[in-house]
Each structure stands twice: as structure tokens, then as C-alpha cells.
Design a protein around this motif. Structure first.
Motif, PDB file in Angstrom:
ATOM      1  N   LEU A 267      29.375  35.209   7.551  1.00 45.67           N
ATOM      2  CA  LEU A 267      29.650  36.091   6.410  1.00 45.67           C
ATOM      3  C   LEU A 267      30.819  35.595   5.570  1.00 45.67           C
ATOM      4  O   LEU A 267      31.030  36.078   4.464  1.00 45.67           O
ATOM      5  N   SER A 268      31.561  34.615   6.101  1.00 49.26           N
ATOM      6  CA  SER A 268      32.767  34.145   5.416  1.00 49.26           C
ATOM      7  C   SER A 268      32.471  33.178   4.278  1.00 49.26           C
ATOM      8  O   SER A 268      33.350  32.879   3.479  1.00 49.26           O
ATOM      9  N   HIS A 269      31.219  32.667   4.201  1.00 45.89           N
ATOM     10  CA  HIS A 269      30.882  31.703   3.154  1.00 45.89           C
ATOM     11  C   HIS A 269      29.621  32.162   2.424  1.00 45.89           C
ATOM     12  O   HIS A 269      28.551  32.293   3.020  1.00 45.89           O
ATOM     13  N   ASP A 270      29.756  32.395   1.142  1.00 43.77           N
ATOM     14  CA  ASP A 270      28.655  32.829   0.284  1.00 43.77           C
ATOM     15  C   ASP A 270      27.515  31.806   0.345  1.00 43.77           C
ATOM     16  O   ASP A 270      27.704  30.641  -0.008  1.00 43.77           O
ATOM     17  N   HIS A 271      26.329  32.258   0.810  1.00 42.19           N
ATOM     18  CA  HIS A 271      25.197  31.339   0.886  1.00 42.19           C
ATOM     19  C   HIS A 271      23.890  32.115   0.913  1.00 42.19           C
ATOM     20  O   HIS A 271      23.853  33.305   1.226  1.00 42.19           O
ATOM     21  N   PHE A 272      22.796  31.416   0.607  1.00 40.24           N
ATOM     22  CA  PHE A 272      21.453  31.973   0.622  1.00 40.24           C
ATOM     23  C   PHE A 272      20.557  31.070   1.475  1.00 40.24           C
ATOM     24  O   PHE A 272      20.920  29.930   1.774  1.00 40.24           O
ATOM     25  N   GLN A 273      19.360  31.580   1.819  1.00 37.89           N
ATOM     26  CA  GLN A 273      18.382  30.780   2.547  1.00 37.89           C
ATOM     27  C   GLN A 273      17.036  30.857   1.849  1.00 37.89           C
ATOM     28  O   GLN A 273      16.620  31.932   1.408  1.00 37.89           O
ATOM     29  N   GLY A 274      16.363  29.722   1.751  1.00 43.77           N
ATOM     30  CA  GLY A 274      15.065  29.678   1.084  1.00 43.77           C
ATOM     31  C   GLY A 274      14.117  28.733   1.786  1.00 43.77           C
ATOM     32  O   GLY A 274      14.366  28.285   2.899  1.00 43.77           O
ATOM     33  N   GLY A 275      13.007  28.423   1.111  1.00 45.35           N
ATOM     34  CA  GLY A 275      12.063  27.475   1.675  1.00 45.35           C
ATOM     35  C   GLY A 275      10.662  27.650   1.133  1.00 45.35           C
ATOM     36  O   GLY A 275      10.380  28.550   0.340  1.00 45.35           O
ATOM     37  N   ARG A 276       9.784  26.759   1.589  1.00 49.70           N
ATOM     38  CA  ARG A 276       8.387  26.777   1.166  1.00 49.70           C
ATOM     39  C   ARG A 276       7.570  27.456   2.272  1.00 49.70           C
ATOM     40  O   ARG A 276       7.015  26.802   3.146  1.00 49.70           O
ATOM     41  N   TYR A 277       7.540  28.787   2.219  1.00 49.22           N
ATOM     42  CA  TYR A 277       6.928  29.532   3.311  1.00 49.22           C
ATOM     43  C   TYR A 277       6.541  30.928   2.832  1.00 49.22           C
ATOM     44  O   TYR A 277       7.234  31.518   2.006  1.00 49.22           O
ATOM     45  N   ILE A 278       5.408  31.417   3.343  1.00 53.40           N
ATOM     46  CA  ILE A 278       4.986  32.793   3.077  1.00 53.40           C
ATOM     47  C   ILE A 278       5.311  33.618   4.317  1.00 53.40           C
ATOM     48  O   ILE A 278       4.808  33.343   5.408  1.00 53.40           O
ATOM     49  N   PHE A 279       6.151  34.624   4.168  1.00 57.69           N
ATOM     50  CA  PHE A 279       6.590  35.431   5.296  1.00 57.69           C
ATOM     51  C   PHE A 279       5.713  36.679   5.460  1.00 57.69           C
ATOM     52  O   PHE A 279       5.128  37.165   4.480  1.00 57.69           O
ATOM     53  N   PRO A 280       5.639  37.221   6.673  1.00 53.66           N
ATOM     54  CA  PRO A 280       4.805  38.403   6.911  1.00 53.66           C
ATOM     55  C   PRO A 280       5.083  39.578   5.981  1.00 53.66           C
ATOM     56  O   PRO A 280       4.148  40.284   5.586  1.00 53.66           O
ATOM     57  N   ILE A 281       6.343  39.792   5.596  1.00 58.06           N
ATOM     58  CA  ILE A 281       6.664  40.924   4.727  1.00 58.06           C
ATOM     59  C   ILE A 281       5.906  40.859   3.404  1.00 58.06           C
ATOM     60  O   ILE A 281       5.595  41.883   2.796  1.00 58.06           O
ATOM     61  N   GLU A 282       5.570  39.650   2.973  1.00 57.68           N
ATOM     62  CA  GLU A 282       4.899  39.474   1.685  1.00 57.68           C
ATOM     63  C   GLU A 282       3.445  39.926   1.732  1.00 57.68           C
ATOM     64  O   GLU A 282       2.816  40.111   0.690  1.00 57.68           O
ATOM     65  N   ASN A 283       2.903  40.070   2.944  1.00 60.13           N
ATOM     66  CA  ASN A 283       1.526  40.545   3.103  1.00 60.13           C
ATOM     67  C   ASN A 283       1.470  41.998   3.573  1.00 60.13           C
ATOM     68  O   ASN A 283       0.403  42.491   3.941  1.00 60.13           O
ATOM     69  N   ALA A 284       2.619  42.673   3.546  1.00 53.75           N
ATOM     70  CA  ALA A 284       2.665  44.064   4.001  1.00 53.75           C
ATOM     71  C   ALA A 284       1.865  44.967   3.060  1.00 53.75           C
ATOM     72  O   ALA A 284       1.771  44.716   1.851  1.00 53.75           O
ATOM     73  N   VAL A 403      14.177  40.011   9.082  1.00 53.94           N
ATOM     74  CA  VAL A 403      13.797  41.094   8.169  1.00 53.94           C
ATOM     75  C   VAL A 403      12.416  40.812   7.584  1.00 53.94           C
ATOM     76  O   VAL A 403      11.599  41.717   7.399  1.00 53.94           O
ATOM     77  N   MET A 404      12.130  39.543   7.326  1.00 58.58           N
ATOM     78  CA  MET A 404      10.873  39.155   6.697  1.00 58.58           C
ATOM     79  C   MET A 404       9.725  39.022   7.700  1.00 58.58           C
ATOM     80  O   MET A 404       8.612  38.671   7.330  1.00 58.58           O
ATOM     81  N   GLY A 405      10.004  39.285   8.994  1.00 61.96           N
ATOM     82  CA  GLY A 405       8.921  39.313   9.979  1.00 61.96           C
ATOM     83  C   GLY A 405       8.759  38.076  10.815  1.00 61.96           C
ATOM     84  O   GLY A 405       7.731  37.919  11.492  1.00 61.96           O
ATOM     85  N   LEU A 406       9.757  37.183  10.810  1.00 61.34           N
ATOM     86  CA  LEU A 406       9.724  35.979  11.643  1.00 61.34           C
ATOM     87  C   LEU A 406      10.847  36.078  12.674  1.00 61.34           C
ATOM     88  O   LEU A 406      12.024  35.989  12.333  1.00 61.34           O
ATOM     89  N   ALA A 407      10.484  36.270  13.931  1.00 60.21           N
ATOM     90  CA  ALA A 407      11.478  36.435  14.996  1.00 60.21           C
ATOM     91  C   ALA A 407      12.052  35.087  15.406  1.00 60.21           C
ATOM     92  O   ALA A 407      11.307  34.115  15.587  1.00 60.21           O
ATOM     93  N   ILE A 408      13.379  35.031  15.558  1.00 60.62           N
ATOM     94  CA  ILE A 408      14.052  33.862  16.116  1.00 60.62           C
ATOM     95  C   ILE A 408      14.632  34.305  17.461  1.00 60.62           C
ATOM     96  O   ILE A 408      15.718  34.870  17.524  1.00 60.62           O
ATOM     97  N   LEU A 409      13.895  34.080  18.522  1.00 54.78           N
ATOM     98  CA  LEU A 409      14.307  34.541  19.842  1.00 54.78           C
ATOM     99  C   LEU A 409      15.051  33.439  20.595  1.00 54.78           C
ATOM    100  O   LEU A 409      14.810  32.254  20.372  1.00 54.78           O
ATOM    101  N   PRO A 410      15.962  33.815  21.505  1.00 56.05           N
ATOM    102  CA  PRO A 410      16.815  32.821  22.174  1.00 56.05           C
ATOM    103  C   PRO A 410      16.053  31.901  23.118  1.00 56.05           C
ATOM    104  O   PRO A 410      15.042  32.285  23.716  1.00 56.05           O
ATOM    105  N   ALA A 411      16.582  30.679  23.282  1.00 58.58           N
ATOM    106  CA  ALA A 411      15.932  29.645  24.090  1.00 58.58           C
ATOM    107  C   ALA A 411      15.747  30.069  25.542  1.00 58.58           C
ATOM    108  O   ALA A 411      14.792  29.642  26.205  1.00 58.58           O
ATOM    109  N   ARG A 412      16.636  30.929  26.042  1.00 52.16           N
ATOM    110  CA  ARG A 412      16.564  31.343  27.451  1.00 52.16           C
ATOM    111  C   ARG A 412      15.202  31.959  27.796  1.00 52.16           C
ATOM    112  O   ARG A 412      14.744  31.910  28.946  1.00 52.16           O
ATOM    113  N   LEU A 413      14.534  32.532  26.788  1.00 51.32           N
ATOM    114  CA  LEU A 413      13.278  33.230  27.047  1.00 51.32           C
ATOM    115  C   LEU A 413      12.153  32.294  27.476  1.00 51.32           C
ATOM    116  O   LEU A 413      11.215  32.730  28.152  1.00 51.32           O
TER     117      LEU A 413
END
Length: 495
Positions: A267-284, A403-413
């Protein structure tokens, strides 16, 4: 023989456009220095490799055997980045190539060049990211995507001890700062000699485009402020997001929220995230549409999505921006005690928004996801955060990507779920595995469900996905029951 491996790496660099013929002797001499060699003889190489990993593995084995480095994951990662730096184009050359392609052939060609460079240089360790586990789940909200991220190697105890002894210099200030370009790294921070960034302007402010080395989805990019300043969600932020997709219309872009608990990891550095991808939220599916007389050209839709989300769409940018600002300001000052939504306590703000934008077929599209980060005695991790009963699967913040419907779960799983499957089949005793203690209540529930030896893997994946969907449900400020839906509609119509 290292001369042979150096010849292979030079051949790889030429094929991938990392170096040109005039760079060969320079690159060879840099490699001789890094590998502590005194002489060189060229070998004729005729091979094509997708990545440099096979060559790097040979060089790392040699370096360990010669005592140049220790045989640890972190030291190897630091060292193979030094090796690849010997065949890297300088930052200015990368910027010039990107700019030239953008001007002559367009944004697609420019990003293709930059992304392929990031893979060829091993900055994106594709052989690792390809091993990430991915599966989908058909939920009540549509398809949800699940990844278990194993591309970040775990440190062994000796490396953790070394990392504790590293004295922080405060340079670079964080992992996003532009000063990371060429940074050597240490036991706490990744080497960045192969890291490159592209200067861009967003509403006449200076930002940089780079790719994430961990690529959670296709062409996962990061856009960072030139200055190390905190993240902030306001109308200027949203305008900058639209400025980006106007320049790169084949990409989406979004921002984490600007508050802890509901925000991102930096949160200390202003930044955004993008990419070439269709996320699940877009098909809601659309839950409710609102017609606003003042904004006749703008579609306003409330989505059937676990996190309360409003989608605006219009060919008129001014309308979308004006309406986005009204929603943002309305939400920042909104409270509904019956729904546990309180916007401020002791002058500390709790309400904010996660914005996601696209520019598609001449239309400006924005998803405004409403967030609240308040905690309570019952929910010390966050009222609208994954609740404690789900922490055995997902404890971390629900940020932009999730938030967009793509889970990033920890490696331990990966190992925990494999072992859990064996326990369910009676091949292992769950009581003998400390790592599974956190899953015990879940295990008892799973035991009573229908599965067999042939489908236990898919069964556990589906049950894991259900837990993630519950985690998203916990984060929704307006629950999708009758009371919550009514309040959500009233909130939007009040604008």
C-alpha cells in the motif's frame, strides 16, 4: 565444459534478440568474469531452446561444484540472474525498442516484444510458473478460477537465518520502486538485474510499465508511480486507469483498494495491475439495472457477484468518470448499521472501492467493487474478510485479482491437499500429520460426502473452490439475500 555452455547461452541470446552480433565479445567477457574463468573458445551451437533454463542449470551445477556459490535455492536464483544479465540489453535499448514498435506497429506489438523479452531473460521464470496448479469451479456466480501458486520457491531454515542477518539499507524503498532495475538482490529481496521498465504517461503523470515476475494470469503487468507515494483511490486514480486502457486497449487494468485488510500487499507505493485476460467477474450475470436520467448514455448494472459490484459502461468517458466519482463519494460516507457497514470510527475511514476498467469497442467500462475494512471483537481479521473458519484455505487479503474471481492460494496447499486425499481414502492417518491439523474440522465434513479413489482429487479441488467462494461471500458488504440486495439497490438509486 563451461566454454560450451557459454557458447550455448550466447547462441540463445542472439536467437531471442537479447543481444546483437556486436555484443558477443562483451557478453562473453562478462560471463567469464561471473563464472571466474580466464579463457574462452567458441563452440558452434545449433539448437533452439524455449528458455535458457537447461543452460543455466549446467552453469549453476558448475558454480556450486567450484564453490562460487552455495547449493541453495536463493543463492542459485541470485546467481543465475547475474548470469542472464550478461546477455541483457540495457534499459534504454529496451525502452527505445518498445517505443519504436508502439509508434510503428501499435500497442500489441510493443507489449508482445516486452513480454517475450521478460520470458527469454528468465525474469519471468516460466518453467516455474507453468507448474502452478489451475482448475475451475462452476459456482452460483458463474465460473470461478483457482490457482495454487507454487512458482515462489520456499526458503530452507539456513536461508531464513541468513535473511534475518541482512541489514536493511532502505534502498530501494520497496519492491516496486524504479530503483529495482538492475538491483543485485539479497536473501530478503529478489535479484533484479534482468528487470526492465517502460516509462508511460497517465494523465500527464509519470508511471512505468513492467511485468510481474510471477504472472498470475496472461501478461500480468504492473503499472507503478515514478514516486514512492501511497496508494489512493479517488477520481484521479480512475481517470489514470482509463488513460492506460486508451493507450493499451488490449489490456484491462485495476487497482487494489487503498486501505489495509481489503487492500494489496504494497500500500506504500501507488501502483495498478493489468494484463491480457478475461476475468470471471466480467462474465457475471446482471442482478439489477438502474436508469439514471442525468446519465442517459451510461449503463448502470448491479452484478450477481459475491463482492458488491457496480458496472458502468458508456461511450462517453465524461459521464462514466462523473458517475464513478459520485458512487465513490457516496460510498465513502455510507453506513448501514443493520448490515454492519460503518464508514468511519474515531476518524478512521473504512469504506473504499476496488476499481477495474476496460476500453472495449469504443466503450469505457468500469467495475466498482465496494469494500469495508472494519474489524470487530467477533471478527478481528475483518468483518468483510474471509472468516476464521476458512483460514485453513484462505487467510490472506482478498485483493484485486481475487475480487475478479481468480483465487491465488498458498503453495502449502499442494502437499496438504494431496495428503488430505490419502487420509480420506484411508491410506494415511490425519492425526499423524501436523500440517493437517488446521484442516481437521473440514476433513470430518468431507468424510461424510460422496467420493471415491477415482475422483478424490477432483472432489477435493471442488470443495477447495467452495471454500474460496465462501471467502468471497464473506467480503461482500451487501449480502445477496433479500435484505442485502434491497439495500444495495437503494444505495445505487439514491445517487
Amino acid at each position: 565444459m563451461m566454454n560450451y555452455q557459454i557458447s550455448r547461452l550466447i547462441n540463445f541470446g542472439l536467437q531471442k534478440g537479447l543481444i546483437e552480433t556486436d555484443d558477443v565479445e562483451y557478453s562473453v567477457n562478462m560471463l567469464l568474469d561471473v563464472l571466474q574463468l580466464d579463457s574462452f573458445e567458441f563452440f558452434k551451437i545449433e539448437e533452439e531452446l524455449a528458455t535458457a533454463v537447461p543452460i543455466l542449470e549446467e552453469m549453476l551445477e558448475y558454480s556450486v561444484n567450484k564453490g562460487i556459490i552455495n547449493n541453495s535455492v536463493t543463492e542459485k536464483d541470485l546467481f543465475d540472474t547475474r548470469i542472464m544479465n550478461c546477455i541483457m540489453p540495457r534499459p534504454n535499448e529496451v525502452v527505445n525498442n518498445f517505443t519504436s514498435l508502439y509508434e510503428k506497429e501499435g500497442a500489441n506489438s510493443a507489449t508482445d516484444y516486452f513480454y517475450n523479452l521478460s520470458i527469454a531473460s528468465n525474469y519471468i521464470r516460466k518453467t516455474r510458473t507453468d507448474k502452478n496448479i489451475f482448475f475451475t469451479y462452476d459456482s452460483d456466480y458463474g465460473e470461478i478460477e483457482i490457482t495454487i501458486n507454487i512458482s515462489k520457491p520456499e526458503k530452507d531454515p539456513k536461508e531464513i537465518l541468513k535473511s534475518k542477518n541482512i541489514v536493511s539499507t532502505g534502498y530501494p524503498k520497496c519492491a516496486l520502486c524504479k530503483e529495482n532495475v538492475g538491483f543485485k538482490g539479497d536473501f530478503n529481496r529478489a535479484a533484479r538485474q534482468t528487470h526492465r521498465i517502460i516509462p508511460i504517461k497517465l494523465d500527464n503523470e509519470e508511471y512505468y510499465l513492467q511485468y510481474s515476475p510471477y504472472v498470475y494470469y496472461n501478461e500480468h503487468c504492473i503499472v507503478l508511480n515514478k514516486e514512492h507515494i501511497p496508494m489512493k483511490i479517488d477520481i484521479e486514480t480512475i481517470s489514470k486507469l482509463f488513460s492506460f486502457v486508451e493507450q493499451f486497449p488490449h489490456y484491462m487494468i485495476g487497482s487494489n483498494a487503498d486501505l489495509p485488510v481489503v487492500g494489496g500487499s504494497i500500500l506504500s507505493h501507488d501502483h495498478f495491475q493489468g494484463g491480457r485476460y478475461i476475468f470471471p467477474i466480467e462474465n457475471a450475470k446482471i442482478m439489477y439495472s438502474v436508469k439514471l436520467e442525468k446519465y442517459p448514455s451510461t449503463s448502470v448494472e448491479l452484478l450477481k457477484w459475491p463482492l458488491s459490484t457496480i458496472r458502468l459502461s458508456s461511450d462517453k468517458k465524461k459521464e462514466v468518470l462523473e458517475l464513478s466519482e459520485k458512487i465513490l463519494e457516496k460510498w465513502k460516507n455510507y453506513s448501514n448499521i443493520d448490515l454492519n457497514i460503518i464508514n468511519k470510527t474515531d476518524e478512521v475511514r473504512h469504506n473504499t472501492i476496488t476499481p477495474i476498467v476496460r476500453y472495449e469497442n469504443g466503450k469505457y467500462i468500469i467495475y466498482l467493487t465496494l469494500r469495508n475494512n472494519r474489524t470487530s471483537e467477533d471478527y478481528p481479521f475483518g468483518i468483510f474478510h474471509p472468516h476464521e473458519s476458512l483460514h485453513h484455505i484462505k487467510k490472506e487479503n482478498i485483493g484485486l485479482i481475487e475480487v475478479m474471481g481468480l483465487a491465488i492460494l498458498p503453495a502449502r496447499l499442494k502437499t496438504e491437499l494431496e495428503l488430505l486425499g490419502k487420509c480420506l481414502l484411508g491410506q494415511e492417518d490425519i492425526n499423524k500429520h501436523e500440517s493437517l491439523e488446521k484442516h481437521y474440522d473440514w476433513y470430518k465434513d468431507l468424510k461424510n460426502k460422496d467420493f471415491n479413489e477415482n475422483n478424490v482429487k477432483e472432489f477435493i479441488e471442488e470443495e477447495t473452490a467452495k471454500i474460496f467462494v465462501k471467502a468471497l461471500d464473506d467480503c461482500g458488504v451487501f449480502k445477496l439475500d433479500e435484505t442485502g440486495s434491497k439495500a444495495f439497490i437503494e444505495f445505487v438509486e439514491s445517487i
